[in-house]
Write a protein that holds these residues in place. Structure first.
Motif: not given
Length: 127
Positions: A87, A120, A123
């Motif tokens: 992150q 995103t 991720e």
């Protein structure tokens, strides 16, 4: 096959946290020197590239440090370190990409929204 044993450094969050803080402080010092001691108009592509790399390292290190501090009491510490680093890197990528878009005068909230959506999705695949 069984799960491989964690290394001693991964069981203790102090070691990665101290190393991350040291590298982040160094990156912020280099960033501060670059900002205060250079003339932006005189920078070539290499100068701007170094600026963006150092900015990325400083931001990713700061976000990783914050993530490690938040997760310091996690039962699964190796996983907590991986999540914090992942992150932190994504945060650094988002901010530096926004800076590059702004430098090229193409930054808009729509473009930034697409960038965040792409990160995103990345991720989700990175998990």
């Amino acid at each position: 096959m069984g799960k491989m044993p964690d290394s001693l450094a991964m069981r203790n969050l102090r070691t990665p946290l101290v190393m991350t803080i040291a590298a982040t402080v160094l990156a912020w010092v280099v960033w501060g020197i670059a900002v205060t001691r250079t003339i932006p108009a005189s920078l070539g592509r290499l100068g701007w590239g170094v600026f963006y790399v150092v900015t990325f390292l400083a931001l990713a290190g700061s976000a990783t440090t914050i993530g490690l501090v938040i997760r310091r009491r996690s039962a699964d510490r190796p996983r907590a370190v991986r999540i914090a680093v992942r992150q932190g890197v994504l945060t650094g990528i988002a901010v530096v990409a926004a800076l590059i878009l702004q430098a090229n005068r193409v930054f808009s909230w729509t473009n930034f929204g697409f960038l965040l959506a792409a990160l995103t999705v990345l991720e989700f695949f990175w998990i």
